[in-house]
Each structure stands twice: as structure tokens, then as C-alpha cells.
Write a protein that holds these residues in place. Sequence first.
Motif, PDB file in Angstrom:
ATOM      1  N   ARG A   8       0.817  -1.218   0.000  1.00  0.00           N
ATOM      2  CA  ARG A   8       0.000   0.000   0.000  1.00  0.00           C
ATOM      3  C   ARG A   8       0.851   1.269   0.000  1.00  0.00           C
ATOM      4  NH1 ARG A   8      -3.733  -1.148   5.049  1.00  0.00           N
ATOM      5  NH2 ARG A   8      -1.776  -2.135   5.648  1.00  0.00           N
ATOM      6  N   ARG A   9       2.172   1.092   0.201  1.00  0.00           N
ATOM      7  CA  ARG A   9       3.109   2.223   0.199  1.00  0.00           C
ATOM      8  C   ARG A   9       2.945   3.067  -1.085  1.00  0.00           C
ATOM      9  NH1 ARG A   9       7.720   2.145  -2.339  1.00  0.00           N
ATOM     10  NH2 ARG A   9       9.455   3.496  -1.760  1.00  0.00           N
ATOM     11  N   ASP A  10       2.866   2.406  -2.235  1.00  0.00           N
ATOM     12  CA  ASP A  10       2.754   3.140  -3.490  1.00  0.00           C
ATOM     13  C   ASP A  10       1.426   3.883  -3.590  1.00  0.00           C
ATOM     14  OD1 ASP A  10       5.255   2.345  -4.193  1.00  0.00           O
ATOM     15  OD2 ASP A  10       4.592   0.648  -5.450  1.00  0.00           O
ATOM     16  N   ASP A  11       0.362   3.276  -3.022  1.00  0.00           N
ATOM     17  CA  ASP A  11      -0.932   3.963  -3.006  1.00  0.00           C
ATOM     18  C   ASP A  11      -0.844   5.249  -2.183  1.00  0.00           C
ATOM     19  OD1 ASP A  11      -1.955   1.837  -4.444  1.00  0.00           O
ATOM     20  OD2 ASP A  11      -2.590   0.754  -2.626  1.00  0.00           O
ATOM     21  N   VAL A  12      -0.132   5.154  -1.069  1.00  0.00           N
ATOM     22  CA  VAL A  12       0.031   6.338  -0.220  1.00  0.00           C
ATOM     23  C   VAL A  12       0.807   7.414  -0.977  1.00  0.00           C
ATOM     24  CG1 VAL A  12       1.046   7.216   1.918  1.00  0.00           C
ATOM     25  CG2 VAL A  12      -0.130   5.004   1.916  1.00  0.00           C
ATOM     26  N   LEU A  13       1.887   6.999  -1.668  1.00  0.00           N
ATOM     27  CA  LEU A  13       2.685   7.967  -2.438  1.00  0.00           C
ATOM     28  C   LEU A  13       1.829   8.654  -3.500  1.00  0.00           C
ATOM     29  CD1 LEU A  13       6.120   6.141  -2.914  1.00  0.00           C
ATOM     30  CD2 LEU A  13       5.681   8.248  -1.634  1.00  0.00           C
ATOM     31  N   ARG A  14       1.025   7.860  -4.208  1.00  0.00           N
ATOM     32  CA  ARG A  14       0.160   8.423  -5.246  1.00  0.00           C
ATOM     33  C   ARG A  14      -0.847   9.406  -4.640  1.00  0.00           C
ATOM     34  NH1 ARG A  14       0.731   3.794  -8.149  1.00  0.00           N
ATOM     35  NH2 ARG A  14      -0.759   2.640  -6.877  1.00  0.00           N
ATOM     36  N   THR A  15      -1.322   9.087  -3.442  1.00  0.00           N
ATOM     37  CA  THR A  15      -2.299   9.950  -2.773  1.00  0.00           C
ATOM     38  C   THR A  15      -1.672  11.286  -2.374  1.00  0.00           C
ATOM     39  OG1 THR A  15      -3.418   7.987  -1.934  1.00  0.00           O
ATOM     40  CG2 THR A  15      -3.939  10.086  -0.871  1.00  0.00           C
ATOM     41  N   ILE A  16      -0.467  11.200  -1.820  1.00  0.00           N
ATOM     42  CA  ILE A  16       0.245  12.419  -1.406  1.00  0.00           C
ATOM     43  C   ILE A  16       0.415  13.364  -2.582  1.00  0.00           C
ATOM     44  CG2 ILE A  16       2.534  13.238  -0.720  1.00  0.00           C
ATOM     45  CD1 ILE A  16       2.702  10.859   1.166  1.00  0.00           C
ATOM     46  N   ASP A  17       0.664  12.769  -3.755  1.00  0.00           N
ATOM     47  CA  ASP A  17       0.881  13.535  -4.971  1.00  0.00           C
ATOM     48  C   ASP A  17      -0.318  14.430  -5.303  1.00  0.00           C
ATOM     49  OD1 ASP A  17       3.051  13.810  -6.703  1.00  0.00           O
ATOM     50  OD2 ASP A  17       1.898  12.877  -8.332  1.00  0.00           O
ATOM     51  N   LYS A  18      -1.503  14.104  -4.742  1.00  0.00           N
ATOM     52  CA  LYS A  18      -2.710  14.881  -5.045  1.00  0.00           C
ATOM     53  C   LYS A  18      -2.950  15.995  -4.029  1.00  0.00           C
ATOM     54  CE  LYS A  18      -4.894  11.022  -7.433  1.00  0.00           C
ATOM     55  NZ  LYS A  18      -5.119   9.678  -6.890  1.00  0.00           N
ATOM     56  N   PHE A  19      -2.035  16.136  -3.063  1.00  0.00           N
ATOM     57  CA  PHE A  19      -2.226  17.107  -1.983  1.00  0.00           C
ATOM     58  C   PHE A  19      -2.478  18.522  -2.525  1.00  0.00           C
ATOM     59  CE2 PHE A  19      -0.228  19.920   1.353  1.00  0.00           C
ATOM     60  CZ  PHE A  19      -1.259  19.791   2.267  1.00  0.00           C
ATOM     61  N   LEU A  24      -6.842   8.501   1.924  1.00  0.00           N
ATOM     62  CA  LEU A  24      -6.021   7.525   2.660  1.00  0.00           C
ATOM     63  C   LEU A  24      -6.895   6.555   3.449  1.00  0.00           C
ATOM     64  CD1 LEU A  24      -3.080   9.715   4.060  1.00  0.00           C
ATOM     65  CD2 LEU A  24      -2.948   7.996   2.254  1.00  0.00           C
ATOM     66  N   THR A  25      -8.116   6.962   3.764  1.00  0.00           N
ATOM     67  CA  THR A  25      -8.967   6.117   4.623  1.00  0.00           C
ATOM     68  C   THR A  25     -10.116   5.502   3.803  1.00  0.00           C
ATOM     69  OG1 THR A  25     -10.121   8.142   5.310  1.00  0.00           O
ATOM     70  CG2 THR A  25      -8.369   7.347   6.739  1.00  0.00           C
ATOM     71  N   VAL A  26     -11.299   6.105   3.878  1.00  0.00           N
ATOM     72  CA  VAL A  26     -12.492   5.445   3.328  1.00  0.00           C
ATOM     73  C   VAL A  26     -12.816   5.796   1.870  1.00  0.00           C
ATOM     74  CG1 VAL A  26     -13.562   5.215   5.591  1.00  0.00           C
ATOM     75  CG2 VAL A  26     -13.921   7.318   4.266  1.00  0.00           C
ATOM     76  N   GLY A  27     -12.115   6.777   1.323  1.00  0.00           N
ATOM     77  CA  GLY A  27     -12.423   7.178  -0.045  1.00  0.00           C
ATOM     78  C   GLY A  27     -13.201   8.480  -0.072  1.00  0.00           C
ATOM     79  N   ARG A  28     -13.404   9.021  -1.293  1.00  0.00           N
ATOM     80  CA  ARG A  28     -14.120  10.300  -1.365  1.00  0.00           C
ATOM     81  C   ARG A  28     -14.881  10.424  -2.678  1.00  0.00           C
ATOM     82  NH1 ARG A  28     -11.241  14.923  -3.959  1.00  0.00           N
ATOM     83  NH2 ARG A  28     -12.181  16.451  -2.580  1.00  0.00           N
ATOM     84  N   THR A  29     -15.811  11.359  -2.700  1.00  0.00           N
ATOM     85  CA  THR A  29     -16.572  11.654  -3.903  1.00  0.00           C
ATOM     86  C   THR A  29     -15.963  12.897  -4.536  1.00  0.00           C
ATOM     87  OG1 THR A  29     -18.486  10.959  -2.628  1.00  0.00           O
ATOM     88  CG2 THR A  29     -18.909  12.004  -4.767  1.00  0.00           C
ATOM     89  N   ASP A  30     -15.533  12.806  -5.800  1.00  0.00           N
ATOM     90  CA  ASP A  30     -14.865  13.977  -6.374  1.00  0.00           C
ATOM     91  C   ASP A  30     -15.883  14.971  -6.950  1.00  0.00           C
ATOM     92  OD1 ASP A  30     -15.603  13.249  -8.892  1.00  0.00           O
ATOM     93  OD2 ASP A  30     -13.593  12.734  -9.587  1.00  0.00           O
ATOM     94  N   GLU A  54     -17.162   8.254  -7.303  1.00  0.00           N
ATOM     95  CA  GLU A  54     -16.661   7.693  -6.041  1.00  0.00           C
ATOM     96  C   GLU A  54     -15.228   7.224  -6.238  1.00  0.00           C
ATOM     97  OE1 GLU A  54     -18.230   7.291  -3.082  1.00  0.00           O
ATOM     98  OE2 GLU A  54     -20.117   8.221  -3.772  1.00  0.00           O
ATOM     99  N   ILE A  55     -14.325   7.704  -5.402  1.00  0.00           N
ATOM    100  CA  ILE A  55     -12.933   7.266  -5.503  1.00  0.00           C
ATOM    101  C   ILE A  55     -12.617   6.401  -4.299  1.00  0.00           C
ATOM    102  CG2 ILE A  55     -10.564   8.018  -5.906  1.00  0.00           C
ATOM    103  CD1 ILE A  55     -11.709   9.998  -7.563  1.00  0.00           C
ATOM    104  N   ASP A  56     -12.087   5.198  -4.575  1.00  0.00           N
ATOM    105  CA  ASP A  56     -11.762   4.287  -3.477  1.00  0.00           C
ATOM    106  C   ASP A  56     -10.672   4.858  -2.580  1.00  0.00           C
ATOM    107  OD1 ASP A  56     -13.576   2.441  -4.173  1.00  0.00           O
ATOM    108  OD2 ASP A  56     -12.166   1.129  -5.260  1.00  0.00           O
ATOM    109  N   GLY A  57     -10.743   4.591  -1.313  1.00  0.00           N
ATOM    110  CA  GLY A  57      -9.696   4.977  -0.389  1.00  0.00           C
ATOM    111  C   GLY A  57      -8.649   3.879  -0.278  1.00  0.00           C
ATOM    112  N   VAL A  58      -7.489   4.217   0.342  1.00  0.00           N
ATOM    113  CA  VAL A  58      -6.427   3.224   0.518  1.00  0.00           C
ATOM    114  C   VAL A  58      -6.832   2.230   1.611  1.00  0.00           C
ATOM    115  CG1 VAL A  58      -3.971   2.912   1.098  1.00  0.00           C
ATOM    116  CG2 VAL A  58      -4.697   4.893  -0.245  1.00  0.00           C
ATOM    117  N   GLY A  59      -7.718   2.666   2.515  1.00  0.00           N
ATOM    118  CA  GLY A  59      -8.213   1.742   3.533  1.00  0.00           C
ATOM    119  C   GLY A  59      -7.472   1.807   4.852  1.00  0.00           C
ATOM    120  N   LEU A  60      -6.681   2.875   5.069  1.00  0.00           N
ATOM    121  CA  LEU A  60      -6.008   3.010   6.362  1.00  0.00           C
ATOM    122  C   LEU A  60      -7.019   3.502   7.394  1.00  0.00           C
ATOM    123  CD1 LEU A  60      -2.727   4.867   5.252  1.00  0.00           C
ATOM    124  CD2 LEU A  60      -3.157   2.406   5.351  1.00  0.00           C
TER     125      LEU A  60
END
Lengths: 450, 450
Positions: free
Chosen positions: A167-178, A190-196, A201-207
Motif C-alpha cells: 500500500r506504500r505506493d498507493d500512499v505515495l500516489r495519494t500524497i501527490d494529489k495534496f 487515505l482512509t475510506v475514499g471520497r466523492t470527487d 466515487e474514488i476508493d480509499g487506501v483503507g487506512l
Amino acid sequence: MAKVKKQPRPKAVTPKGFRDYFGAEVAQRKAMLDQISSVYQLYGFDALESSAVETVDWLALRYDLTAPLARVFAQHRNDLPTPYRRFAMGPVWRNEKPGPGRFRQFYQCDADTVGSGSVAADAEICAMLSDVLETVGIPRGDYIVRVNNRKVLNGVLEVMGLADDPRRDDVLRTIDKFDKVGERGVRELLTVGRTDASGAEIDGVGLSEDQAAPVLAFLTAKQDRVEDTFEKLRGAVGDSVIGNQGIDELQQIADLLGAQGYGPDRIEIDPSVVRGLGYYTGPVYEAELTFEIKDEKGRPRQFGSVAGGGRYDDLVKRFTGQEVPATDAKGRMDKATVGPVVVTVMDRDRMADYQAMVGELRGAGIRAEVYLGNPKNFGNQLKYADKRNAPVAVIAGSDEFDQGVVQIKDLVLGAKIAQTATHEEWKEQPAQFEIKRADLVAEIRKILDA
Amino acid sequence: MAKVKKQPRPKAVTPKGFRDYFGAEVAQRKAMLDQISSVYQLYGFDALESSAVETVDWLALRYDLTAPLARVFAQHRNDLPTPYRRFAMGPVWRNEKPGPGRFRQFYQCDADTVGSGSVAADAEICAMLSDVLETVGIPRGDYIVRVNNRKVLNGVLEVMGLADDPRRDDVLRTIDKFDKVGERGVRELLTVGRTDASGAEIDGVGLSEDQAAPVLAFLTAKQDRVEDTFEKLRGAVGDSVIGNQGIDELQQIADLLGAQGYGPDRIEIDPSVVRGLGYYTGPVYEAELTFEIKDEKGRPRQFGSVAGGGRYDDLVKRFTGQEVPATDAKGRMDKATVGPVVVTVMDRDRMADYQAMVGELRGAGIRAEVYLGNPKNFGNQLKYADKRNAPVAVIAGSDEFDQGVVQIKDLVLGAKIAQTATHEEWKEQPAQFEIKRADLVAEIRKILDA
């Protein structure tokens, strides 16, 4: 015999994604590149111009200036000094879909240090970047160089128990959207996902919220006082060795820069810099212009990033920059370029005399040319002078030659008078007047200096 | 699943036919291009930088700078002045077999006038070419610009009855060999044929000696006095209208240039110029360096042609030049480039102090850098300074910092002393000495000015 098929004549168009640069545009870019390279030189960087073509599987146009540097350094490492500081400026090519402001050929102005493990090399690059921006005309306060460090992020990932997790790469990709989705968006992703914005609906990483906390602490660590920023970062990396090493490096960079007088008004530690964090292995830097510009619809917009870079193992690089010079956008370089003095042709047989005039003007360093089109229609000659941005037109026919005089037309004054003057003013200060032939250079010099 | 084959790592080599340019080479070419463009500008030519890629059947790298000019002019003719004087400098690419001095990427520095029927445009190009050569450092007397005219040759072919004869192209091809085989060789090739140096029999065109005579009269028409040259040419073209028109044009060019002071010491009419005669439709020009150089085996050689051009309908062009600057060959530009001042690192913890030193030096416009490699081995630092061509090394450890001094090593003087000095002299004038830290900039300035 087979008939030879006639090829249709190619259309005169610039290839898609490419553009042509005319007169002043070429001169302006050249002036800017000269300014940039003067700073690079001052810092001890050496010019390198590699071929535009590199061997990949087959010959290919260079995509950037980094791969050629790696090739050249590998090829010539015995002859090159180590560390090798080099700069390179030139076009690079991308086989990508062109778009507004995105071309398939554009300039890069790289400066890299190869073979130095010292963070002093990173501090130097940041200081040089700051100097470059001021040298090309962006005043202090209108830009900021922001510095982050991938190692701190690695520490954060370690603390989260994700250093070796897929999931490390998912986290990196997420940070890139900050930059786009902000703190709340990153938390959701990073957690449950969000609606853009479009409702998707965008899936979350699940942390869990707790697991995501160190990432958010990292991204939002910046405080007004740099010591407080470091304090926050120490909290985010806990006892991670790599994380604390990253913070030490940032601290050294800030100290080195501070000692040289590059304070946070020019260069600041800012963990919210995410561009390049996925790619670089150590410090990353980004230069942003902080003033507002108007877009084509007149709306205020941030100019944003103009240069960036970072450390990739022992290659320290930066300024893989945008093509459009910021200075252009702010309009600091667009003083109208002055065209040449145009000597018109009233009498074809006097060509040698007209040539003698431009010869004298050039001898005095004044840009000048004889009209070389068909001289029959005098109006066309003045239109030509206008198109050339000529400051002065010189007119002489047989009458003038007989009397040893020439007519001088001050085209700049003429344009001004045409716009604003009353008839009286026009009579008092005519834009056209007679001078002695012998005074040609002196009189034109007077007009140009005015 | 098929196994992914691992690609072998690409070898670090410059692609065949390409080369890389380092430090001083980049600076020297830039200086020369700047000089050339300053002359072009003075003559009223405008810069144009077209994309490196043109659409042919598919995207292709530009082969020269003329085809892009034709495309740009066709595309923008309503916005461009006519005549359009433009210059362009940049790399062009050839998919040809590379050889010694022949690369697949090289620079051209074109200046063209589009849309002028006047021979004054041709005279201007020749004068400008002469100015360019002197500006880049070739003194008058070391070069000659030679001018010929395709129309005179057309007149000769007319007189020979070959204007519409298929053998016309054979004659043109034969003339092209004049530089190599000389007068006798051309006579043989136009008539019965000849045996070349390797013993091979070369077929002749099959003309009679009488028929061949006008061609030879044309090629050898040059006399000491230009009027005598024109006399000879009139004889060669007889009553051909086009031939006499060509001679009139040459005469006008000579008159215009003479009136501007460009005499036969710089530009001369010379019908033996054959390069480009097959391609251009009017005047052709060629610039040759007249001094001797030594080849790699020390044998004297003519430098030969460095620039050339001519008129193609109403496109007047020139200086589709060689890449190797003549000035390089004569060694006028090869003053050793001075590297940066190198501040060595005796104490890692003092990095901010070393940075402060280079900061002060740069502030005074002096190129300077801190050693950023591993500082453990001090000898390596001095070797590095040597490789960088550093004029001065600065050395300071804790003793020096405590006493407020630094050690200065004059590396230029040091190298001189190492070569020639006796031990006594060495003691009297040491290349290394101590100065006050506060005097750093002033003392180094003194050494650099010496």
C-alpha cells in the motif's frame, strides 16, 4: 512502366505541437538564457551541449537533459572532475499530445551536480536558483523556493508500518494529489475514499484515521518559525532513523542557507512540497512565483511553479523548468524592439548612394538597411518601414542629392503626433525635416537617443 | 506467461556522427554565433528560430534552414515584411554516413533575403559576409569572397547550342569538377574523356574542341583587372541575352561594392567559382580562407571554403556554412579558459564558513565554488582544482579560522614555478601564502588581474 505519382505539395504549417519564434522572441529568450548561464557560471557550473539525439533502441531525440548527462558522465568520467557541476540549455522533445502551453519541443535549462553526497550541494542549488530568479528580473518577495525531503516521508512511512507494504505506493500516489485535494481530500483518500467534484466515487487506501495521521502531520508540518516546523516533523517520524536523518539534512540546508543570508523570505523548508517526492531520493526543491496574474478571461490566477528539482542518489539537479519565462508573463521584458533605420529608394540609379548611407550608419553601430523591394510605389516603402518597426526613414531623390541634403522621417514621433497632437502642434514639431547629408549619422543618433 | 526479457543496459557512447561539446567549446561557439548575429542584426536581418522538426511525409528533423524558411514565409507572408531579411542559427541533421569532420548534426548560420529581385540584395549579402568574417577575427587579406553568376554560364551554354540539349547536364556536372581536375581535366572530360589518377577511363561528353572552348573561356576568364575579366566574359557569351544580363549583374554588384569600399582585396568577381552553379539561378558567392594550415601530419594545406550561397529565384541566401569555425583552426580563440576559484574543505563542520567565502567572491563577480566531494583526502581536492583549471585554491582549517586568516594557493604561478624555478626562486616567491580573511576578495582579485 508504372506512372510516377505526383506528390501533393506539403502544406505550409508548423508541425502540431511545435512553434516558430520570430525576431524579438528569439532575442528575449536569448537574453534570458544568457542571464541564467551567467549565474550558473558564477557558481562554477560548466556548460555541456550534448547531441540532440541519443541511442536508445534506435536513434531518438532527447526527452530531457538528464539522460544525456548520465550518458556523457559515464562515457567521460575519467576526464571530468568529480563532483561534476554542469549546466545545459536547449530544446528537448516529447512525443505527447500537445495542448495549450504544452509543446512537443521546448527548452530546458538544467544545472546538475554529479557525484556529491554533501547536502551543501543541495543548499548551493537552492541558493543558485534564488539568484537566477532575481537575475532574470523577478524581485525578492515575488518568488519562494520551497524545500522538502523524501527521507522524511520515508520515515513517516516507516512509522506507519508501510515501508515494505504494497500500500506504500498507493500512499505515495495519494500524497501527490495534496496540491489539488488539500488536507481533507488526502485524509479521505487515505482512509475510506471520497466523492470527487464530478460525483465519481474514488476508493480509499483503507487506512485507519490513526494510521493516516502521520502523513497528514507531515504534509501540514509547516509553521511560521522553522524550528517549530522541525519540531512537528520530529513528531511525525517518531524514532525512525531515516526520517530523523532527513530532518537533520533539512536542518543543515536551512543552516547553510541562513549563514549565507538566504532566509525564509527566499528559501523555506516546506513539507507540503509534493512534486517529485515519488521520484527523488533526498531533498526536493520547487520555485514558485507568488504574484497573481490574470488569465485570458481576466480572472486572477497564481502563476505557480517555474522550476524544481531534487536529489536522485548522488545526482543533484534542478530547474528542469517551464518553457514560458515568468518574466514574459509579468511583462518585464516586452519593451518594444526597435527595428532598423530604413533608407528608402527614390531613384534606382542612386543605389550606391543609398548603400553608402546605411554603410555609414552601420559603421556607427546603428542598425540600418536599404529598401530592396520594388521601389516604384513609395507608399509601400513607408508601409514596409512601419512593419519593420523602423524608428527613422531616410528619403532622398535627385533634388536632395543635388542640394547635399536628405529628408528624415521620425517615425516614432510621427506615430505619437498622429495619435495625440493638434494641428498646431503638428506644424510646430514636424516629424519630417531636412538635414545636411553630412549630418546623417549625428542627426539619426539624436533621434534614437531621444 | 512469457518471460520478460531483460534489456541490456545501453552503452554510454555518443551516437555515431554526433558529438558532445564541453565548457570552453560551448562558450567559444556561443561567442562566435553572437558575433555573427551582431553583424546580421546591424544589416537589418531579423532572427527566426523555427522548430527543429518539419512535416515532410512524416515528421522529420530539419535538413537545413532553407526549407523551414520557405515554409515559414509561405505560412506567415501576410504578417512578414517583404523583402524579408532573416537570419537563423542552429543545428541541422543529415542521415548520411559520417566521416572525419562530417557529422550528422552540425550548425548552420544562414542569412537570407526573401522577395527582392534587386542585385543590391546580392551585393549586400557579400558585404555582410565580409564583415562577418572580420568580426569573428579573420583579418582582411586572410579571406576572399568570390562571386560568379549562373546566368553567364547559361549564356555560354546558349552560345554552345546546348541550352536545350540533353548534354547540358553532362556539361554542368563536368564544370562541377573544375576545382578537382583543373582546366585540362575539364577540357578532356568535355571532349574525348580522360584517365584518372587510379588509371580508370572516364568517358567524355563528346563535344569538339571548338564547342568546349566557350566553357573553358568562361571558367578561366578571371584577370587581374576586373574590366578585363568582364571583357573575357563578353567574349565567351557572344550575343546571348541571358549571358550579357548575367555580366551586367556582376558589373552592378562590383560597382555597388566598390562604392561602399569593398574592393577586390575583399570581394572579387571570379568565374572559376563553380560550387552551387548547378543549383542557383543567379549570382553565387563563396568565401575562402586564403592562409595555410597544417594537417594532422604537419603538411601545409589550404583551409578552403567556409561559407557560400547564391540567388535562387528571388531567394538570396548565403552562409550555409561549415561547422568548424575558421578561427578555431587558426587558434585565435583558444586562450585557456579560466576555471573557478576552488575553496577547499579542511573541516566539514565549517561548511557554512566556506560557503560564505564563495558567496563573497561571487558577489564580486568572481567565479567560485566549494569542493563538494568527499573532503577526507586533501590531495584529491587539489587534483580537483587542477582539473577545474582553477586559478586559485583557498585553504582554511581550524588554525586559520582561529587566527582570522586563510591560505591562498596561486595555482597559475605554482604551475609556472614547478616548470622553471630554481629552489631559491621558489623560496623567494612562494605560490602559497597567508592573507587576512577580511582581504579574501581583494587578494584574489589581485591574483586574477595579474
